[in-house]
Design a protein around this motif. Structure first.
Motif, mmCIF file in Angstrom:
data_model
loop_
_atom_site.group_PDB
_atom_site.id
_atom_site.type_symbol
_atom_site.label_atom_id
_atom_site.label_comp_id
_atom_site.label_asym_id
_atom_site.label_seq_id
_atom_site.Cartn_x
_atom_site.Cartn_y
_atom_site.Cartn_z
ATOM 1 N N GLY A 166 10.571 0.016 -3.263
ATOM 2 C CA GLY A 166 11.973 -0.271 -3.514
ATOM 3 C C GLY A 166 12.584 0.619 -4.569
ATOM 4 O O GLY A 166 13.808 0.652 -4.733
ATOM 5 N N TYR A 167 11.740 1.358 -5.290
ATOM 6 C CA TYR A 167 12.200 2.320 -6.287
ATOM 7 C C TYR A 167 12.037 3.756 -5.797
ATOM 8 O O TYR A 167 12.169 4.700 -6.565
ATOM 9 N N GLY A 168 11.690 3.907 -4.542
ATOM 10 C CA GLY A 168 11.548 5.248 -3.985
ATOM 11 C C GLY A 168 10.185 5.857 -4.146
ATOM 12 O O GLY A 168 10.009 7.056 -3.906
ATOM 13 N N VAL A 169 9.170 5.063 -4.540
ATOM 14 C CA VAL A 169 7.809 5.581 -4.676
ATOM 15 C C VAL A 169 7.099 5.460 -3.325
ATOM 16 O O VAL A 169 7.085 4.393 -2.718
ATOM 17 N N SER A 170 6.500 6.541 -2.879
ATOM 18 C CA SER A 170 5.856 6.570 -1.569
ATOM 19 C C SER A 170 4.654 5.642 -1.510
ATOM 20 O O SER A 170 3.921 5.489 -2.491
ATOM 21 N N ARG A 171 4.430 5.057 -0.336
ATOM 22 C CA ARG A 171 3.207 4.279 -0.116
ATOM 23 C C ARG A 171 2.042 5.166 0.284
ATOM 24 O O ARG A 171 0.905 4.692 0.343
ATOM 25 N N THR A 172 2.283 6.433 0.560
ATOM 26 C CA THR A 172 1.245 7.284 1.142
ATOM 27 C C THR A 172 0.933 8.540 0.335
ATOM 28 O O THR A 172 0.064 9.309 0.739
ATOM 29 N N LYS A 173 1.611 8.741 -0.786
ATOM 30 C CA LYS A 173 1.418 9.965 -1.571
ATOM 31 C C LYS A 173 0.998 9.607 -2.986
ATOM 32 O O LYS A 173 1.723 9.820 -3.950
ATOM 33 N N ASN A 174 -0.197 9.037 -3.106
ATOM 34 C CA ASN A 174 -0.660 8.525 -4.390
ATOM 35 C C ASN A 174 -2.045 9.044 -4.732
ATOM 36 O O ASN A 174 -2.836 9.404 -3.853
ATOM 37 N N ALA A 175 -2.331 9.054 -6.031
ATOM 38 C CA ALA A 175 -3.674 9.319 -6.547
ATOM 39 C C ALA A 175 -4.062 8.138 -7.419
ATOM 40 O O ALA A 175 -3.204 7.401 -7.912
ATOM 41 N N VAL A 176 -5.368 7.956 -7.620
ATOM 42 C CA VAL A 176 -5.847 6.856 -8.448
ATOM 43 C C VAL A 176 -6.992 7.364 -9.316
ATOM 44 O O VAL A 176 -7.838 8.132 -8.861
ATOM 45 N N ALA A 177 -6.976 6.962 -10.589
ATOM 46 C CA ALA A 177 -8.022 7.385 -11.527
ATOM 47 C C ALA A 177 -8.481 6.194 -12.342
ATOM 48 O O ALA A 177 -7.687 5.322 -12.718
ATOM 49 N N GLY A 178 -9.779 6.145 -12.626
ATOM 50 C CA GLY A 178 -10.331 5.063 -13.433
ATOM 51 C C GLY A 178 -11.461 5.552 -14.296
ATOM 52 O O GLY A 178 -12.061 6.612 -14.031
#
Length: 342
Positions: A166-178
């Motif tokens: 809803g803020y324009g952040v893609s559901r498919t263009k993400n990275a994750v770090a832990g």
């Protein structure tokens, strides 16, 4: 912090909640987790993303906000630094074993936000999840009176991305770090959600869950960090437990760009103990990091055996299980993250 329905006209509501954060004192035999401290400050705003079919509200490009995101666990606080030029890519930064309820430690133990401040990528830092392994648990913990069941994987892969859409952040263009606890979680989330995550990073993570004694080591860690019961996470050697072992889900990482690191455990530039307590903490961090390195090396061998060559590895000669080293590793991972997200 944003909560409630987004008023495109500019109306706002107020609301607060907090989840939990972290610090560290584990025995080396208990193995592999993290050690944060202190605090950071932010000015909350209010409102919630409206229907997910298009962006309806956004702070100025590059701004910082604290959102309260609805979930099956109740409202979850999420710290967000928006992409500098309003881009739709995002990096999820996951906290460690002792995740606090007020701040994600990446926001105050490291310069993570500054590292990405000039990049067109939104930094997403969920708050809370102590001892959760960012998993969907089978039941609420019965050793500490937990009132609800952790459903962190559902939150991170469904509820939160739907909200951010809803803020324009893609559901498919993400990275994750832990790091530490969230190292294997980052790899797991990406392995089972390849359509969502284009890159995954693990810093000093325990990446072999079925090594001899590992489950009981995890049990001790979780009891020490909030008195959580590992059996509520998943029954011993059950499908739910095996599903969380990086060595088991490794085949599903084929072709995924990854950055994987762990140091030797020998003190380095960020280790300057100046008291008896500091010496004790450093020695503990040395042992934990050494164990992290062993399991990470085993995971590297596992990927090699599967012919998976999409991971970049870093094994520094010096470094203990502490935040400044993870700050360094995030900086090293940064160009790989940005490249994977285009």
């Amino acid at each position: 912090m944003r909560f409630g329905r987004s008023a495109v006209s500019g109306a706002a509501q107020s609301g607060r909640s907090a989840r939990r954060g972290w610090s560290a004192r584990l025995s080396a035999a208990a193995a592999i987790l993290a050690i944060p401290t202190a605090a950071a400050v932010a000015i909350p705003t209010v409102a919630q993303a409206a229907p997910v079919f298009g962006p309806v509200h956004r702070t100025p490009a590059g701004g910082y906000e604290e959102l309260m995101v609805p979930s099956s666990m109740g409202p979850v606080k999420v710290q967000v630094q928006w992409a500098s030029n309003g881009g739709d890519r995002a990096l999820y930064l996951l906290d460690g074993l002792r995740a606090r309820d007020d701040r994600n430690a990446w926001s105050f133990e490291t310069n993570a936000m500054q590292q990405f401040a000039n990049d067109n990528i939104t930094v997403v830092m969920p708050v809370g999840g102590q001892s959760s392994w960012y998993a969907d648990w089978t039941s609420a913990s019965n050793t500490n009176g937990q009132k609800y069941t952790y459903k962190w994987e559902t939150f991170l892969t469904k509820e939160l991305p739907d909200f951010l859409a809803g803020y324009g952040v893609s559901r498919t263009k993400n990275a994750v770090a832990g790091l530490s606890m969230s190292g294997p979680a980052a790899l797991r989330l990406a392995a089972y959600n390849r359509g969502m995550f284009k890159h995954a990073s693990s810093f000093s993570g325990p990446l072999n869950w079925n090594a001899p004694g590992m489950r009981e080591a995890i049990r001790v860690m979780m009891l020490d960090a909030g008195r959580f019961n590992v059996d509520s996470l998943a029954a011993p050697w059950s499908p739910a437990w095996l599903r969380m072992d990086p060595a088991v889900f490794a085949p599903q990482l084929k072709g995924l760009p990854m950055y994987i690191s762990a140091a030797s455990g020998l003190p380095g530039q960020h280790d300057n103990p100046n008291s008896a307590a500091a010496v004790f903490n450093t020695s503990t961090a040395m042992g934990i990091e050494a164990l992290s390195m062993v399991t990470t090396r085993l995971f590297q061998q596992r990927l090699n055996s599967l012919g998976i060559t999409s991971a970049v590895y870093d094994f520094p000669a010096n470094g203990t299980h502490t935040w400044k080293y993870w700050e360094d590793e995030l900086w090293k991972a940064r160009p790989h993250i940005l490249a994977a997200l285009g």
